[in-house]
Design a protein around this motif. Sequence first.
Motif, PDB file in Angstrom:
ATOM      1  N   ALA A 108       8.449  17.688   4.021  1.00  0.00           N
ATOM      2  CA  ALA A 108       8.561  18.785   4.987  1.00  0.00           C
ATOM      3  C   ALA A 108       9.949  18.768   5.614  1.00  0.00           C
ATOM      4  O   ALA A 108      10.653  17.761   5.584  1.00  0.00           O
ATOM      5  N   THR A 192       7.600  21.359  -0.027  1.00  0.00           N
ATOM      6  CA  THR A 192       7.224  22.582   0.698  1.00  0.00           C
ATOM      7  C   THR A 192       8.435  23.449   1.013  1.00  0.00           C
ATOM      8  O   THR A 192       9.580  23.015   0.913  1.00  0.00           O
ATOM      9  N   ALA A 206       2.601  24.826   6.149  1.00  0.00           N
ATOM     10  CA  ALA A 206       2.705  23.386   5.911  1.00  0.00           C
ATOM     11  C   ALA A 206       1.433  22.662   6.347  1.00  0.00           C
ATOM     12  O   ALA A 206       0.956  21.742   5.664  1.00  0.00           O
ATOM     13  N   ALA A 207       0.855  23.097   7.477  1.00  0.00           N
ATOM     14  CA  ALA A 207      -0.377  22.475   7.968  1.00  0.00           C
ATOM     15  C   ALA A 207      -1.541  22.728   7.008  1.00  0.00           C
ATOM     16  O   ALA A 207      -2.369  21.834   6.761  1.00  0.00           O
ATOM     17  N   ALA A 210      -1.130  20.501   3.977  1.00  0.00           N
ATOM     18  CA  ALA A 210      -1.499  19.131   4.326  1.00  0.00           C
ATOM     19  C   ALA A 210      -3.024  18.968   4.348  1.00  0.00           C
ATOM     20  O   ALA A 210      -3.557  17.928   3.925  1.00  0.00           O
ATOM     21  N   ARG A 211      -3.734  20.005   4.826  1.00  0.00           N
ATOM     22  CA  ARG A 211      -5.199  19.944   4.856  1.00  0.00           C
ATOM     23  C   ARG A 211      -5.777  19.929   3.439  1.00  0.00           C
ATOM     24  O   ARG A 211      -6.723  19.198   3.139  1.00  0.00           O
ATOM     25  N   THR A 218       3.451  11.868   4.549  1.00  0.00           N
ATOM     26  CA  THR A 218       4.056  13.143   4.913  1.00  0.00           C
ATOM     27  C   THR A 218       5.419  12.829   5.498  1.00  0.00           C
ATOM     28  O   THR A 218       5.522  12.316   6.620  1.00  0.00           O
ATOM     29  N   PHE A 237       7.744  19.176  14.300  1.00  0.00           N
ATOM     30  CA  PHE A 237       6.938  18.932  13.097  1.00  0.00           C
ATOM     31  C   PHE A 237       5.843  17.896  13.383  1.00  0.00           C
ATOM     32  O   PHE A 237       4.728  17.991  12.858  1.00  0.00           O
ATOM     33  N   ARG A 240       2.607  19.237  14.658  1.00  0.00           N
ATOM     34  CA  ARG A 240       1.771  20.069  13.787  1.00  0.00           C
ATOM     35  C   ARG A 240       1.332  19.382  12.495  1.00  0.00           C
ATOM     36  O   ARG A 240       0.371  19.811  11.872  1.00  0.00           O
ATOM     37  N   LEU A 241       2.065  18.346  12.081  1.00  0.00           N
ATOM     38  CA  LEU A 241       1.760  17.686  10.808  1.00  0.00           C
ATOM     39  C   LEU A 241       1.509  16.191  11.018  1.00  0.00           C
ATOM     40  O   LEU A 241       2.072  15.589  11.932  1.00  0.00           O
TER      41      LEU A 241
END
Length: 507
Positions: A108, A192, A206-207, A210-211, A218, A237, A240-241
């Motif tokens: 990311a 990404t 991006a989230a 990741a899910r 990451t 970041f 959120r990640l």
Amino acid sequence: MFDALTDRLTGVFDRLSGRGVLSEKDIDEAMREVRVALLEADVALPVVREFIANAKERAAGADVIRSVRPADQVVKITYDGLVEMLGGDVEPAGLNLSLNPPTVILMAGLQGSGKTTTAGKLALRLVRERKKVLLASLDTRRPAAMEQLAVLAQQAGAESLPIVAGQAAPDIARRALSSAKLQGYDVLILDTAGRTTLDEAMMSEAAEIARIASPSETLLVADSLTGQDAVRTAKAFHERLPLTGLVLTRADGDGRGGAALSMRAVTGLPIKFLGVSEKIDGLDSFDARRVAGRILGQGDVVALVERAVQDIDTVRAEAMAKRLAKGQFDLDMMADQLSQMKKMGGVEGLMGLMPGVQKIKKQIAEANISEKMFDRQAAIISSMTKAERRKPDLLQASRKRRIAKGAGVDVSEINRLLKQHRQMADAFKSMSKDGGKGFARMAGMMGGGGAGGMDRLKALGGGKLPSSDQLGDLTGKLPGLGGPAGAPSLPGLGGGLPSGFNPFKKS
């Protein structure tokens, strides 16, 4: 990246070294200058405040003030503080490879930070560890992003996910995950998309990826040259990640280094890798102790040895050592040394890893030692015939004019090269008079006499590459081109030249 900070800190400690006993006033002045140096290097203010407070507390003790060499104690305190700021005195944080493959690594970061290039570098690193790697580009916005990753995958010896036009990033992630499982890949690297600035659409995508992928790693890729913007990006970041680590790119640039010193302290995430060049193999593991040593001008002997072990052709090194032991050194051998230096990162890259080089930078600049100088020397040698390279005495005026025209240089540069070669040849002949024992030891270190060079180096460190403390003065034992008077030897394919020998001195 840390040159300016290194210069400032080296100056502070040099002024302290001439004093027999330090007073509290001396320590306050030194810490004030260290504070200014860190702020000028773009280190975040809260990080600097905490660093100085801790350093002052340690430096104000009676043990430092009454120490036989108090300046060394202050250097040690600063070193310990830098190590703590950069992640602590622990082993480098490696990749968390899953026991149930495929391990998913999600890259990311903002556009232009070097995500795609870093994905290729990481793939090469894993391929060298005998992992089967698949790369997949989820960047559907940047033109030719997918094609770029496919080219990098080929260079790294990995595979890339076939491109399907019009597919959305989450769907590509699902297809990549399915392919990696069905085809038995050990590692899947997902690259990404980024933006020039932070925005909600990028973060949401991006989230979601990741899910879907549930990555084991990451990694946030950040450009070292962006300073405090990189720190703000990391915090955004991280919110959120599920970030597990940081990768700092362009560590070979002329940025001030503040991002590297701040990001670990601000985010609490380990810095796992440094991008040290544009080349596919330009990715180094991040070690807080070694980076702190480089900031304080102590070099990085371990990185120097790692490059030597990785890049030096041990068969050719042994063959050259045997010839040098007999006092033989022609221009072909000199060209080999120039080639090896370039493979290992060039003059600037190698000198940045050598202890003490920071203090002789002025002499190096005056001697005009640069990448261009060695490129011109290689061009001169390439313009010679085989007979001329073997027997430089054949080079009379007419031949020199022909070579100068072919290499695009003046005849004076050819004369300078020949003088350097003659000095080096004389030095090697002098070293060979001990019966070749020094060269025999060198050949053994680089791979001769049974075990390979890497095995010998790892034996020093108990099964892994040794620390700088264990290596001691190993840089002087590595074969090299010599260097400016008083400088450590540069690693190449020849042999370490005597201290004080200067083949680069102009005629």
